[in-house]
Design a protein around this motif. Structure first.
Motif, mmCIF file in Angstrom:
data_model
loop_
_atom_site.group_PDB
_atom_site.id
_atom_site.type_symbol
_atom_site.label_atom_id
_atom_site.label_comp_id
_atom_site.label_asym_id
_atom_site.label_seq_id
_atom_site.Cartn_x
_atom_site.Cartn_y
_atom_site.Cartn_z
ATOM 1 N N GLU A 12 1.025 -1.222 -0.296
ATOM 2 C CA GLU A 12 -0.109 0.634 0.055
ATOM 3 C C GLU A 12 1.018 1.322 -0.140
ATOM 4 N N GLU A 29 -3.005 -1.973 -14.296
ATOM 5 C CA GLU A 29 -2.267 -1.145 -13.728
ATOM 6 C C GLU A 29 -1.256 -2.242 -11.793
ATOM 7 N N SER A 41 -3.214 -3.758 -5.578
ATOM 8 C CA SER A 41 -1.855 -3.138 -4.183
ATOM 9 C C SER A 41 -2.888 -4.437 -3.389
ATOM 10 N N LEU A 91 -6.338 -3.827 -2.908
ATOM 11 C CA LEU A 91 -6.250 -2.356 -3.643
ATOM 12 C C LEU A 91 -7.015 -2.949 -5.284
ATOM 13 N N THR A 92 -7.520 -2.037 -5.792
ATOM 14 C CA THR A 92 -7.349 -2.215 -7.326
ATOM 15 C C THR A 92 -7.532 -0.817 -7.950
ATOM 16 N N LYS A 93 -7.286 -0.968 -8.712
ATOM 17 C CA LYS A 93 -6.907 0.571 -9.267
ATOM 18 C C LYS A 93 -7.094 1.035 -10.700
ATOM 19 N N LYS A 94 -7.035 -0.078 -11.361
ATOM 20 C CA LYS A 94 -8.158 0.074 -12.550
ATOM 21 C C LYS A 94 -7.572 -1.630 -13.709
#
Length: 321
Positions: A84, A261, A264, A273-276
């Protein structure tokens, strides 16, 4: 050749095979482009290019082997998963215990077991990632409406290809008409030069061959929709299973496909944790949530049973597994 007294290292042989000189073409820094030479070639151009294609295939295979050797099969998230804090996790093995771990070099105590064992206090990150992928698995009951939606999306993406096909068809008709007029003039005009006739006929024939080749390429792209969609559905129905059972190369490709991408991990509760997320997989997850009564403003259902998803940037689901 060595028996005849000529010793050539294999690297030199490879260099020779890559040199277009031997197929009658000269390449020089003083020339703007390759030129035909005036000497007799040893090999034909077609054979020369077959060898170059073979080199490219070997290069691709070498890259695959490099990926396999770089990332351990028990730690497929290496180089993909971030702490993170933003740093990529490294990985290692406790050889005596045959246990595998992911670790952040920056954060204290940020070490995670990769595999779930009987004695492990927490679920391994590999198993947690498999669970994450299961959220993007397409339920059997939504296959047909999803196929319809994918077709619409692929049609939109390939609208340019369809327009190109129409343009090529019109161009072909024009060249065929020119060729027809040329033949008529050759018959009717007694003063028409045979040399001029042959020159223009060759030109028009070459133009037609080029247009036909472009049309075949364009047609293949447009007609591959069904194959792409069927392969996409196969992957979407078995995303987590394909990742779990696949080799290291397949795992890496699935990871990058779904999460271009990366993802995390939160140290405190081991939450991903997913951004895209690839929009095809986002749509899959959204459809599943909507079916369970979860409201989602970005997605709604049409009267024809298909779904629309907001935003752009659809990335293809299909790849060689």
């Amino acid at each position: 050749m060595e028996n005849l007294g000529l010793k050539i290292p294999k690297q030199s042989i490879s260099s020779i095979w890559r040199n277009p000189f031997y197929c009658g073409v000269i390449v020089n820094a003083l020339l703007d482009e390759p030129k035909k030479g005036n000497w007799k070639p040893i090999v034909s151009e077609s054979d020369f290019w077959k060898i170059q294609e073979s080199f490219e295939k070997n290069k691709t295979n070498s890259k695959k082997e490099f990926i396999k050797s770089k990332v351990h099969e028990k730690r497929p998230l290496t180089g993909f998963l971030r702490c993170e804090c933003g740093d990529l996790l490294t990985s290692y093995e406790v050889i005596k215990k045959k246990l595998h771990y992911y670790k952040c070099q920056k954060c204290k105590d940020a070490s995670f077991n990769a595999i779930t064992t009987i004695k492990s206090k927490s679920k391994g990150l590999n198993d947690l990632f498999e669970g994450l992928l299961s959220n993007y698995t397409l339920n059997h009951q939504f296959i047909e409406p999803f196929k319809l939606q994918l077709k619409k999306l692929f049609d939109t993406m390939n609208a340019e290809g369809i327009q190109e096909m129409r343009s090529l068809e019109l161009k072909k008709v024009e060249v065929e008409k020119n060729l027809e007029n040329l033949e008529m003039r050759n018959i009717q005009d007694l003063d028409f030069s045979p040399e001029t006739y042959r020159t223009f006929k060759t030109k028009f024939k070459n133009d037609l061959e080029l247009i036909d080749e472009q049309m075949r390429d364009c047609s293949q792209k447009v007609s591959n929709h069904k194959m792409f969609i069927d392969k996409s559905i196969e992957i979407l129905q078995n995303t987590s299973k394909i990742w779990r059972d696949g080799d290291i190369e397949s795992k890496i490709r699935i990871q990058n496909l779904v999460f271009p991408e990366g993802v995390s991990i939160r140290l405190k509760n081991r939450e991903y944790l997913t951004k895209k997320v690839n929009q095809v997989f986002t749509l899959t997850s959204t459809i599943t949530m909507d079916s369970e009564g979860v409201e989602n403003e970005k997605t709604h259902q049409n009267s024809d049973g298909s779904f629309l998803v907001a935003g752009t940037g659809l990335e293809p689901v299909t790849f060689g597994l």
